[in-house]
Design an enzyme around this catalytic site. Structure first.
Site, PDB file in Angstrom:
ATOM      1  CB  THR A 190      16.580  83.405  -1.364  1.00  7.57           C
ATOM      2  OG1 THR A 190      15.888  83.093  -2.584  1.00  7.57           O
ATOM      3  CG2 THR A 190      18.066  83.350  -1.634  1.00  7.57           C
ATOM      4  CE1 TYR A 213      18.450  88.084  -3.679  1.00  9.51           C
ATOM      5  CE2 TYR A 213      17.666  86.001  -4.579  1.00  9.51           C
ATOM      6  CZ  TYR A 213      17.592  86.999  -3.620  1.00  9.51           C
ATOM      7  OH  TYR A 213      16.672  86.908  -2.604  1.00  9.51           O
TER       8      TYR A 213
END
Length: 680
Positions: free
Chosen positions: A452, A495
């Site tokens: 990501t 995250y």
């Protein structure tokens, strides 16, 4: 006397079910949290305890005065009366027989008088052959127990209630036969059974299957009381290894055992700071038996029950794993039922490849993607319904893999902030489990990892100019090309940390173990088969809300810029990396739409208004932690090394997704204007 749903279905063919939930004194708020979920699950029954010891303790009477009427008003309630007050016990322990055996029957009589209108059955003791619940060392021949329970059962039956004998644990046919010889079975209407196949090590060597054990029970009952029913008053499966699919399967199996009732243990996990029983604190299996987590987040079992009851569970759990042809070398896609995973799978399946779809089906809707793949491609789709957090459960899926796309993940920043440990387990531990499974298989299969752009952090050092509808970076190179792979890593939010850890492990396995790996650090991907939510998949989420006529919440001012990429282009990038893995192994690529697809949130909303032909109701909230003002991927490395390009421009891609949603989620195109609206 009254109770909801007191009828009992035919043994072995019942579709109704109940849950077990122990409520401790003073848990008013927890009860209020748990009960609606149990009711929403479609449960017909609830088994809970009425501790004699707690009732006589300070505040106990007031607690049960609140609890039992509340529960009995909503659901068919089975109170289990056990635990001797220490002051009345022969041993000074709650597991000891009372000094005056008749005092237990007197307490049962009191309970029936005070609360009896809220239930039809009453359970007498719990696991009486278990030392933690009944001190059989002081009652080795169970004479005290039989006199105590037999008298209470006789009196309850005389007063019009149906007594249930507490289930032995572990199951012991000799003990049950002794209850018959002593006359106890003759005065009860049902006998409980406790069994947790697959969870306790102690059961592995003795478990003979439901049919065998319940058949033994039935034979014994037929000798002493043919009318007595067999109830499974406790069964369950612990998700301590994160195998939620197996829990759902075990639930389905328990629904069809040859018993008259089934109570699943339990609805809610035990909070981690609460000791289960003396001596059992450190066994994690005791803490993960619920259908929901200790903070009330639905596991797969609870979600499926609330989505459609038993039929929904059976629909999902019956997804089988077809056997691979001997010598076949499949592709393995973790998270293969998800949005990107199902699109990658479809592209290879169309070319005749075998594909293993490894997925825990934890996200709502993704089972529809799996069903779609199976409908389109039949036996070449091989579902493995497991969780990457469960190494033992996934290893076999990689044994013959020729390549792996690892997309299984916890994907929401907000969820990671609320549950950082769960986020770590899914993303960091799940990734190293996949890498270890590949390494153990010994086939040197390539691993392509979905990372990501959040590994670059909030990019707070980038200076921005705020214009009417977006942020623009001052730095000309960033404005022209975007963020490159040479940008220093700066993990932000749990995250970002968990995905960053995984990202680095994937790269290191190329160095340390010579496994050909590569990492794609993705921007915002959108397209068909996406079940977008507020937390993840915002482009699809906005379209779904717009097509539903519902308001849209925006966090921040909406001027954040992202380079959104259509999933067809993302699939092409993943395939290009795999095709060239020997040349690019150990490499990192930023994957996004690039400057030509850079668009702000408010610009996307404006385009959605054009697509749908109506204005949107929007609201603005606080900025989210770690939210980047601007992220556009510099994709020149992908373009130069692999010849990849983002071919679908964002406006046409947005229309494509809107049309797919209109057809597949809203039943047809009329919701979309035939022609593009021109603004004045």
């Amino acid at each position: 006397m009254s109770a909801a749903g007191s009828s009992s279905p035919r043994a072995g063919n019942h579709r109704s079910y109940g849950f077990v939930e122990w409520f401790r004194p003073g848990e008013f708020e927890r009860t209020e949290q748990i009960l609606p979920g149990i009711l929403a699950s479609g449960a017909s029954y609830l088994r809970t305890h009425l501790s004699w010891a707690e009732y006589l303790a300070s505040g106990g009477e007031e607690w049960f005065d609140w609890l039992l009427p509340k529960l009995g008003k909503e659901i068919d309630l089975l109170p289990c009366i056990h635990y001797t007050p220490p002051s009345l016990s022969r041993t000074g322990r709650s597991s000891g027989a009372p000094s005056d055996l008749k005092s237990y029957a007197d307490f049962v009589d009191h309970v029936l008088t005070r609360y009896g209108k809220h239930f039809s059955h009453i359970e007498l003791w719990n696991e009486p052959n278990n030392l933690l619940d009944w001190d059989w060392r002081e009652d080795s021949d169970f004479l005290l127990f039989c006199e105590m329970v037999g008298g209470a059962a006789y009196w309850a039956k005389h007063r019009g209630w149906k007594p249930v004998l507490g289930g032995p644990c572990p199951f012991d046919p000799y003990w049950l036969n002794l209850m018959g010889e002593r006359g106890v079975l003759g005065v009860v209407d049902a006998v409980g059974f406790h069994g947790f196949p697959g969870t306790w090590d102690s059961e592995n060597g003795t478990w003979g299957g439901w049919d065998m054990h319940l058949g033994e029970m039935r034979k014994i009952l037929d000798r002493y009381n043919r009318d007595a029913e067999v109830w499974v008053t406790e069964t369950g499966y612990s998700t301590w290894r994160s195998d939620e699919m197996e829990q759902a399967r075990r639930f389905t199996k328990a629904l069809h055992v040859p018993a008259d009732r089934m109570y699943w243990y339990s609805w809610c996990d035990v909070p981690p700071n609460v000791p289960v029983q003396e001596g059992l604190w450190f066994d994690p299996r005791h803490y993960h038996l619920g259908a929901v987590t200790h903070d009330y987040q639905p596991k797969l079992l609870a979600r499926l029950l609330m989505e459609g009851g038993v039929s929904r569970i059976e629909e999902v759990t019956q997804l089988a794993t077809p056997n691979l042809t001997a010598g076949a070398a499949p592709l393995v896609i973790t998270g293969g039922s998800g949005f990107i995973g199902s699109n990658i799978a479809d592209s290879f399946l169309q070319e005749g490849e075998d594909v293993v779809i490894l997925d825990n089906l934890g996200r709502p809707g993704v089972d529809q993607n799996l069903a779609w793949l199976m409908d389109r491609h039949g036996k070449r789709v091989h579902p493995v319904l497991a969780d990457v957090r469960d190494l033992r459960g996934i290893e076999a899926a990689f044994s013959d893999a020729k390549a792996v796309f690892h997309l299984a993940a916890q994907t929401a920043v907000t969820t990671s902030l609320a549950h950082p440990i769960d986020d770590f387990e899914a993303n960091a531990r799940g990734t190293i489990n996949v890498l270890e499974a590949v390494r153990k298989a010994g086939r040197n299969a390539p691993v392509i990892f979905a990372s990501t752009n959040k590994v670059y952090g909030a990019l707070e050092d980038l200076k921005m100019v705020e214009v009417e509808d977006r942020y623009i970076p001052i730095h000309e190179d960033v404005r022209s090309h975007g963020i490159g792979e040479d940008r220093p890593l700066d993990f932000c939010t749990p995250y970002g940390c968990s995905k960053g850890v995984a990202d680095q492990y994937v790269l290191d396995y190329a160095k340390s173990y010579s496994i050909p790996t590569a990492v794609l650090r993705m921007s915002c991907i959108y397209g068909p088969r996406q079940f977008g939510t507020e937390d993840q998949g915002w482009v699809a989420h906005f379209l779904i809300r717009a097509l539903s006529g519902e308001p849209i919440s925006i966090y921040g001012n909406g001027k954040q810029v992202r380079d959104i990429l259509h999933v067809d282009d993302a699939v092409a990038a993943y395939r290009a990396v795999l095709s060239n893995i020997e040349r690019v192994k150990g490499g990192v690529f930023n994957l996004g739409g690039g400057p030509l697809n850079a668009v702000s949130i408010v610009a996307v909303l404006s385009e959605i208004e054009i697509l749908t032909g109506h204005s949107l109701e929007t609201g603005f909230g606080d900025w989210r932690a770690g939210d980047q003002y601007y992220f556009v991927a510099d994709t020149r490395k992908l373009e130069q090394e692999l010849g990849w390009q983002a071919r679908i421009r964002w406006q046409s891609g947005l229309r494509h997704l809107a049309e797919w949603l209109a057809d597949n989620r809203f039943g047809g195109r009329p919701r979309l204007p035939e022609k593009r609206k021109v603004r004045a």
